[in-house]
Design an enzyme around this catalytic site. Structure first.
Site, PDB file in Angstrom:
ATOM      1  N   HIS A   1       0.852  -1.196   0.000  1.00 59.12           N
ATOM      2  CA  HIS A   1       0.000   0.000   0.000  1.00 59.12           C
ATOM      3  C   HIS A   1       0.891   1.249   0.000  1.00 59.12           C
ATOM      4  CE1 HIS A   1      -2.709   3.000   1.817  1.00 59.12           C
ATOM      5  NE2 HIS A   1      -3.703   2.250   1.403  1.00 59.12           N
TER       6      HIS A   1
ATOM      7  N   GLN B   1      -4.366  -4.919   7.036  1.00 60.86           N
ATOM      8  CA  GLN B   1      -5.310  -5.901   6.493  1.00 60.86           C
ATOM      9  C   GLN B   1      -5.199  -7.260   7.190  1.00 60.86           C
ATOM     10  OE1 GLN B   1      -7.655  -5.112   4.468  1.00 60.86           O
ATOM     11  NE2 GLN B   1      -6.913  -3.202   3.601  1.00 60.86           N
TER      12      GLN B   1
ATOM     13  N   LYS C   1     -10.542  -0.309  10.489  1.00 63.36           N
ATOM     14  CA  LYS C   1     -10.668  -1.522   9.681  1.00 63.36           C
ATOM     15  C   LYS C   1     -11.026  -2.729  10.539  1.00 63.36           C
ATOM     16  CE  LYS C   1      -7.237   0.027   6.273  1.00 63.36           C
ATOM     17  NZ  LYS C   1      -7.975   0.394   5.058  1.00 63.36           N
TER      18      LYS C   1
ATOM     19  N   CYS D   1      -4.720   2.144  -4.065  1.00 68.85           N
ATOM     20  CA  CYS D   1      -3.533   2.719  -3.447  1.00 68.85           C
ATOM     21  C   CYS D   1      -2.291   1.855  -3.610  1.00 68.85           C
ATOM     22  CB  CYS D   1      -3.734   3.007  -1.950  1.00 68.85           C
ATOM     23  SG  CYS D   1      -4.969   4.244  -1.649  1.00 68.85           S
TER      24      CYS D   1
END
Ligand SMILES: Cc1ncc(COP(=O)(O)O)c(C=O)c1O
Lengths: 398, 142
Positions: A112, A192, A215, A353
């Site tokens: 990212h 993530q 997230k 991204c």
């Protein structure tokens, strides 16, 4: 988990963009409201009851985070505004003073932007060199490929635990073991991965970890920087100011507080930290292993259906995270996203991204579907049904 | 214009856009134009002689709306003087922004007359115009 626990799940929507951000359960919203409604005061200066309560809740949240990632020391948990700030602090606050010209930083092309640009800046500023670990055919990092690019100049390996477009999981434990044998630091971008499976920083022996609250069912504007205590002790605070200083008189005489406060200048995101603590308790009640297993199931369920559709080109047949990236043959990803939006299905279109990924996968833009534990097989059925009919997409995408 | 016809025209320009290629001489000025969500990305090339637009072509990746809008823009602006082109663009953007506009002058450009209803797709329709305006403006300042 009951869907009644999420106000956003009462909306007429199918939300498949959890890689971007996640919905918040009521308990998190209420916990934050409670701060605003019953003990709204600043931290670290409590001469009165409600301010004591702030300190207690804020530090409880830190302890909740510590236990959640199994950090040894509470001082290792620094609250930041999110993954991006954490990674910038690691690069600028720690590695800038430590890296020398020609020292090498290893990343990959599937990182990212937040795990690329801070390292690019170090290359521009102090002459360190950013290099890429080559990815294998399925865009995975293998130990073999890693070992090929490590040199005596390699000082840091910075990788996402799970990447945000491909969703591949990196063998972080093996990587840290190998890295430490060669005096290399390992930075893990957990944006993530931390929300989707158990993370044990001691077991992984990771040096630094960054992740975001939003997230993982928490609020926006809060995240975590974890670092081994002895490394954070060496970290230069990027921000100086209130809260973090012990005393000061003149430029020659500035004394900073101990960790973790030293790295949290200014009024912290109190309500964010408290909300994140509550989100973690919510996730732990479900169980991180259950979340991982369920998302693997959802991914397999979706994959089995999507591979049947001839005009759907998948970029990541193999992956570990609940992420599917694909294109509909001959239709620009954004047009497909607009079409799905007409049926209230939220997916992401674009480069996510990860702008240097295109040279790896040969595709600039794609659709991304990313799951969380509150998604269902019905959500996937609805998506698949809409994608199956290409004529319909072409007809309705405008 | 009814919706079916609008759709047809847009799809036609999307599938077979006018002048989608890079120029083969270096008398063109180039501008890159991309939108905030950073997914549409177009290079637009303009050849201007004697205050007149002689040719426009483009290359890049973009959605159906941006691509078709570029194609329609090219069709309408070639042959116009800089001032006429600016007038056309102003009129087009008035339409997007729900201001009074002259629909006859816009020709096929009016296929986007209802795009304002679709939030951010408005920007897709305007994308090529945002780009070419930069070139035209730099010209008038010379
Ligand atoms: C892998 C990865 N790293 C970093 C980030 C940045 O996170 P944030 O925007 O919360 O700082 C993201 C968010 O999309 C991500 O997916």
């Amino acid at each position: 988990m009951k869907i009644e626990e999420f106000p956003m799940l009462q909306e007429d929507l199918i939300y498949l963009d959890n890689g971007a951000t996640t919905f918040k359960p009521k308990c998190v919203i209420e916990k934050m409201n409670e701060y605003y409604e019953t003990y709204s005061a600043n931290a670290h200066r409590g001469d009165y009851d409600i301010s004591f309560k702030v300190d207690k809740e804020y530090e409880d949240a830190r302890e909740t985070v510590r236990k959640f990632i199994n950090a040894k020391d509470k001082e290792s948990i620094i609250f930041t505004s999110g993954t991006t700030e954490s990674l910038n602090m690691i690069a600028t606050g720690f590695f800038r003073k430590f890296l020398e010209p020609n020292d090498e930083i290893l990343i990959t092309k599937s990182e990212h932007a937040s795990n690329v640009l801070p390292w690019f800046r170090l290359q521009n500023d102090c002459g360190a060199i950013v290099k890429y670990i080559p990815l294998d055919q399925s865009h995975y990092v293998t130990m073999e490929n890693l070992k090929k690019v490590v040199t005596p100049n390699t000082k840091v390996i910075a990788l996402a635990g799970i990447t945000n477009v491909i969703g591949d999981e990196r063998p972080m434990k093996e990587i840290t073991k190998f890295a430490h044998e060669h005096n290399i630091f390992v930075v893990m971008d957990g944006a993530q991965s931390v929300p989707h499976r158990k993370t044990d920083v001691q077991d992984l022996d990771i040096d630094f970890l960054a992740f975001s609250g939003h997230k993982m069912c928490g609020p926006t504007g809060i995240g975590v920087l974890y670092g081994k205590k002895e490394l954070l002790e060496e970290m230069e605070p990027v921000n100086l100011g209130g809260g973090m200083n012990e005393s000061f008189d003149s430029p020659e005489e500035m004394y900073y507080k101990e960790l973790p406060t030293r790295l949290e200048a200014g009024t912290p995101n109190i309500v964010g930290a408290i909300g994140l603590g509550e989100a973690i308790r919510f996730l732990e009640k479900i169980g991180m292993d259950n979340i991982e297993a369920y998302e693997r199931h959802l991914r397999k369920y979706a994959l089995d259906k999507l591979v049947q559709i001839p005009h759907v080109d998948l970029l990541n047949i193999e992956a570990d995270g609940g992420i599917l990236a694909f294109n509909v043959d001959g239709i620009f990803s954004q047009d497909v996203a607009y079409y799905l939006n007409k049926y209230k299905i939220c997916v992401r279109a674009g480069n996510h991204c990860a702008k240097i990924l295109k040279s790896e996968v040969g595709v600039t833009n794609s659709l991304r579907v990313s799951f969380y534990f509150y998604n269902t097989e019905n959500d996937i059925d609805a998506l698949v049904e809409l994608l199956e009919n290409k004529e319909k997409i072409l007809k309705e995408m405008l | 214009m009814n919706e079916e016809l609008r759709r047809e025209i847009i799809m036609e320009h999307y599938m077979q856009p006018k002048n989608r290629h890079r120029p083969n001489e270096d008398t063109y000025q180039m501008v890159n134009t991309n939108n905030a969500s950073c997914i549409d990305n177009l290079d637009i090339y303009v050849k201007i002689e004697d205050q007149k637009i002689k040719d426009i072509c483009f290359e890049g990746e973009a959605c159906a709306i941006s691509t078709s809008s570029t194609s329609i823009m090219i069709q309408n602006l070639i042959g116009k003087t800089i001032e006429e082109a600016k007038e056309y663009i102003k009129n087009f953007e008035n339409m997007l922004n729900e201001q009074p506009y002259d629909s006859k002058q816009l020709k096929e450009g009016i296929v986007y007359e209802e795009i304002y209803k679709q939030g951010n797709r408005k920007h897709c329709a305007d994308l090529p115009y945002e780009g070419i305006k930069k070139i035209l403006d730099s010209y008038s300042q010379k």
